[in-house]
Design a protein around this motif. Structure first.
Motif, PDB file in Angstrom:
ATOM      1  N   LEU A   8     -28.330  10.868 -37.191  1.00 27.50           N
ATOM      2  CA  LEU A   8     -27.563  11.525 -36.125  1.00 27.50           C
ATOM      3  C   LEU A   8     -28.110  12.915 -35.844  1.00 27.50           C
ATOM      4  CD1 LEU A   8     -23.929  10.595 -37.218  1.00 27.50           C
ATOM      5  CD2 LEU A   8     -25.257   9.590 -35.378  1.00 27.50           C
ATOM      6  N   PRO A   9     -27.855  13.438 -34.646  1.00 25.81           N
ATOM      7  CA  PRO A   9     -28.308  14.797 -34.331  1.00 25.81           C
ATOM      8  C   PRO A   9     -27.629  15.837 -35.226  1.00 25.81           C
ATOM      9  CG  PRO A   9     -27.603  13.642 -32.340  1.00 25.81           C
ATOM     10  CD  PRO A   9     -27.248  12.782 -33.493  1.00 25.81           C
ATOM     11  N   VAL A  10     -28.304  16.952 -35.415  1.00 27.06           N
ATOM     12  CA  VAL A  10     -27.812  18.010 -36.297  1.00 27.06           C
ATOM     13  C   VAL A  10     -26.493  18.582 -35.776  1.00 27.06           C
ATOM     14  CG1 VAL A  10     -28.355  20.273 -37.271  1.00 27.06           C
ATOM     15  CG2 VAL A  10     -30.147  18.578 -37.010  1.00 27.06           C
ATOM     16  N   GLU A  11     -26.349  18.672 -34.448  1.00 27.52           N
ATOM     17  CA  GLU A  11     -25.129  19.242 -33.863  1.00 27.52           C
ATOM     18  C   GLU A  11     -23.904  18.397 -34.197  1.00 27.52           C
ATOM     19  OE1 GLU A  11     -27.843  18.513 -31.947  1.00 27.52           O
ATOM     20  OE2 GLU A  11     -28.685  20.544 -31.813  1.00 27.52           O
ATOM     21  N   ASP A  12     -24.059  17.070 -34.103  1.00 32.75           N
ATOM     22  CA  ASP A  12     -22.943  16.179 -34.417  1.00 32.75           C
ATOM     23  C   ASP A  12     -22.565  16.270 -35.892  1.00 32.75           C
ATOM     24  OD1 ASP A  12     -22.977  15.396 -31.807  1.00 32.75           O
ATOM     25  OD2 ASP A  12     -24.059  13.517 -32.185  1.00 32.75           O
ATOM     26  N   ARG A  13     -23.573  16.339 -36.742  1.00 32.28           N
ATOM     27  CA  ARG A  13     -23.312  16.439 -38.177  1.00 32.28           C
ATOM     28  C   ARG A  13     -22.636  17.763 -38.514  1.00 32.28           C
ATOM     29  NH1 ARG A  13     -28.852  15.686 -40.760  1.00 32.28           N
ATOM     30  NH2 ARG A  13     -27.645  16.064 -42.637  1.00 32.28           N
ATOM     31  N   PHE A  14     -23.053  18.827 -37.838  1.00 32.19           N
ATOM     32  CA  PHE A  14     -22.445  20.138 -38.080  1.00 32.19           C
ATOM     33  C   PHE A  14     -20.993  20.155 -37.609  1.00 32.19           C
ATOM     34  CE2 PHE A  14     -21.662  24.617 -36.901  1.00 32.19           C
ATOM     35  CZ  PHE A  14     -21.826  25.182 -38.153  1.00 32.19           C
ATOM     36  N   ASP A  15     -20.728  19.543 -36.448  1.00 33.17           N
ATOM     37  CA  ASP A  15     -19.345  19.465 -35.957  1.00 33.17           C
ATOM     38  C   ASP A  15     -18.464  18.670 -36.922  1.00 33.17           C
ATOM     39  OD1 ASP A  15     -19.980  20.938 -33.732  1.00 33.17           O
ATOM     40  OD2 ASP A  15     -20.297  19.186 -32.438  1.00 33.17           O
ATOM     41  N   ALA A  16     -19.016  17.606 -37.468  1.00 31.83           N
ATOM     42  CA  ALA A  16     -18.254  16.807 -38.433  1.00 31.83           C
ATOM     43  C   ALA A  16     -17.973  17.610 -39.692  1.00 31.83           C
ATOM     44  CB  ALA A  16     -19.010  15.534 -38.776  1.00 31.83           C
ATOM     45  N   SER A  17     -18.931  18.426 -40.122  1.00 32.43           N
ATOM     46  CA  SER A  17     -18.699  19.234 -41.318  1.00 32.43           C
ATOM     47  C   SER A  17     -17.649  20.306 -41.058  1.00 32.43           C
ATOM     48  CB  SER A  17     -19.992  19.867 -41.816  1.00 32.43           C
ATOM     49  OG  SER A  17     -20.476  20.811 -40.881  1.00 32.43           O
ATOM     50  N   LEU A  18     -17.596  20.836 -39.836  1.00 35.13           N
ATOM     51  CA  LEU A  18     -16.549  21.809 -39.495  1.00 35.13           C
ATOM     52  C   LEU A  18     -15.173  21.151 -39.472  1.00 35.13           C
ATOM     53  CD1 LEU A  18     -18.222  23.940 -36.670  1.00 35.13           C
ATOM     54  CD2 LEU A  18     -17.853  24.558 -39.064  1.00 35.13           C
ATOM     55  N   LYS A  19     -15.102  19.937 -38.930  1.00 39.74           N
ATOM     56  CA  LYS A  19     -13.826  19.213 -38.923  1.00 39.74           C
ATOM     57  C   LYS A  19     -13.378  18.874 -40.336  1.00 39.74           C
ATOM     58  CE  LYS A  19     -14.346  17.154 -34.362  1.00 39.74           C
ATOM     59  NZ  LYS A  19     -14.566  15.907 -33.622  1.00 39.74           N
ATOM     60  N   LEU A  20     -14.342  18.551 -41.191  1.00 39.62           N
ATOM     61  CA  LEU A  20     -14.024  18.262 -42.589  1.00 39.62           C
ATOM     62  C   LEU A  20     -13.490  19.512 -43.287  1.00 39.62           C
ATOM     63  CD1 LEU A  20     -14.202  16.008 -44.727  1.00 39.62           C
ATOM     64  CD2 LEU A  20     -16.477  16.848 -45.282  1.00 39.62           C
ATOM     65  N   ALA A  21     -14.048  20.659 -42.962  1.00 39.15           N
ATOM     66  CA  ALA A  21     -13.590  21.916 -43.565  1.00 39.15           C
ATOM     67  C   ALA A  21     -12.204  22.319 -43.058  1.00 39.15           C
ATOM     68  CB  ALA A  21     -14.593  23.026 -43.279  1.00 39.15           C
ATOM     69  N   GLU A  22     -11.830  21.859 -41.870  1.00 42.28           N
ATOM     70  CA  GLU A  22     -10.513  22.196 -41.317  1.00 42.28           C
ATOM     71  C   GLU A  22      -9.384  21.389 -41.962  1.00 42.28           C
ATOM     72  OE1 GLU A  22     -10.755  21.621 -37.142  1.00 42.28           O
ATOM     73  OE2 GLU A  22     -11.935  23.445 -36.801  1.00 42.28           O
ATOM     74  N   GLU A  46      -9.141   7.888 -45.245  1.00 46.56           N
ATOM     75  CA  GLU A  46     -10.006   7.289 -44.224  1.00 46.56           C
ATOM     76  C   GLU A  46     -10.663   8.353 -43.346  1.00 46.56           C
ATOM     77  OE1 GLU A  46      -6.710   6.340 -44.476  1.00 46.56           O
ATOM     78  OE2 GLU A  46      -7.061   4.558 -45.701  1.00 46.56           O
ATOM     79  N   LYS A  47      -9.900   9.369 -42.991  1.00 47.28           N
ATOM     80  CA  LYS A  47     -10.434  10.431 -42.135  1.00 47.28           C
ATOM     81  C   LYS A  47     -11.569  11.171 -42.842  1.00 47.28           C
ATOM     82  CE  LYS A  47      -7.327  12.729 -39.940  1.00 47.28           C
ATOM     83  NZ  LYS A  47      -6.261  13.687 -39.582  1.00 47.28           N
ATOM     84  N   ARG A  48     -11.370  11.495 -44.116  1.00 50.95           N
ATOM     85  CA  ARG A  48     -12.408  12.179 -44.884  1.00 50.95           C
ATOM     86  C   ARG A  48     -13.653  11.301 -45.043  1.00 50.95           C
ATOM     87  NH1 ARG A  48     -11.786  16.735 -47.569  1.00 50.95           N
ATOM     88  NH2 ARG A  48      -9.760  17.712 -47.501  1.00 50.95           N
ATOM     89  N   ALA A  49     -13.452  10.027 -45.306  1.00 50.79           N
ATOM     90  CA  ALA A  49     -14.587   9.124 -45.483  1.00 50.79           C
ATOM     91  C   ALA A  49     -15.407   9.003 -44.196  1.00 50.79           C
ATOM     92  CB  ALA A  49     -14.100   7.754 -45.933  1.00 50.79           C
ATOM     93  N   ALA A  50     -14.714   8.929 -43.063  1.00 50.76           N
ATOM     94  CA  ALA A  50     -15.432   8.824 -41.787  1.00 50.76           C
ATOM     95  C   ALA A  50     -16.243  10.087 -41.507  1.00 50.76           C
ATOM     96  CB  ALA A  50     -14.438   8.572 -40.659  1.00 50.76           C
ATOM     97  N   LEU A  51     -15.642  11.241 -41.744  1.00 52.37           N
ATOM     98  CA  LEU A  51     -16.363  12.493 -41.501  1.00 52.37           C
ATOM     99  C   LEU A  51     -17.530  12.659 -42.476  1.00 52.37           C
ATOM    100  CD1 LEU A  51     -13.394  14.907 -40.765  1.00 52.37           C
ATOM    101  CD2 LEU A  51     -15.128  14.113 -39.153  1.00 52.37           C
ATOM    102  N   LYS A  52     -17.343  12.271 -43.716  1.00 46.92           N
ATOM    103  CA  LYS A  52     -18.431  12.378 -44.691  1.00 46.92           C
ATOM    104  C   LYS A  52     -19.584  11.458 -44.338  1.00 46.92           C
ATOM    105  CE  LYS A  52     -16.013  13.979 -48.776  1.00 46.92           C
ATOM    106  NZ  LYS A  52     -15.666  13.698 -50.176  1.00 46.92           N
TER     107      LYS A  52
END
Length: 101
Positions: A36-50, A22-28
């Protein structure tokens, strides 16, 4: 018979993938949403990489339920080709017969 370490590693990956699904699906979904703004999408991609890599579904390998063999598996039966043939020859799989003509 496959190495027990490989079988347990794969089982661990299966558990982690189910746990983080569920966590991965939400971030993806956030990353892929272009509205969405680019900053939010970038933060989500960093969280996904963590997140741990083994929590990803693609890292789970299909293995035979009997032998643990990783190659030549049939998804429908969850068995490798060798185990499937042995069980089918013994008549232990209902509805499956060896072809002869």
């Amino acid at each position: 018979m496959a190495k027990t370490s490989a079988i347990t590693r794969n089982a661990k990956r299966t558990r982690m993938a189910a746990r983080d699904k569920e966590k991965r699906a939400a971030l993806k979904n956030i990353v892929m949403d272009r509205s969405l703004p680019v900053e939010d999408r970038f933060d989500a991609s960093l969280k996904l990489a963590e997140l741990p890599r083994n929590g990803s579904r693609v890292r789970v390998r299909l293995r035979c339920k009997l032998t643990g063999r990783s190659r030549g598996n049939y998804r429908k039966f969850e068995l490798c080709r060798i185990a499937l043939r042995d069980l089918a020859s013994n008549g232990q799989i209902p509805g499956l017969v060896k072809a002869s003509w």
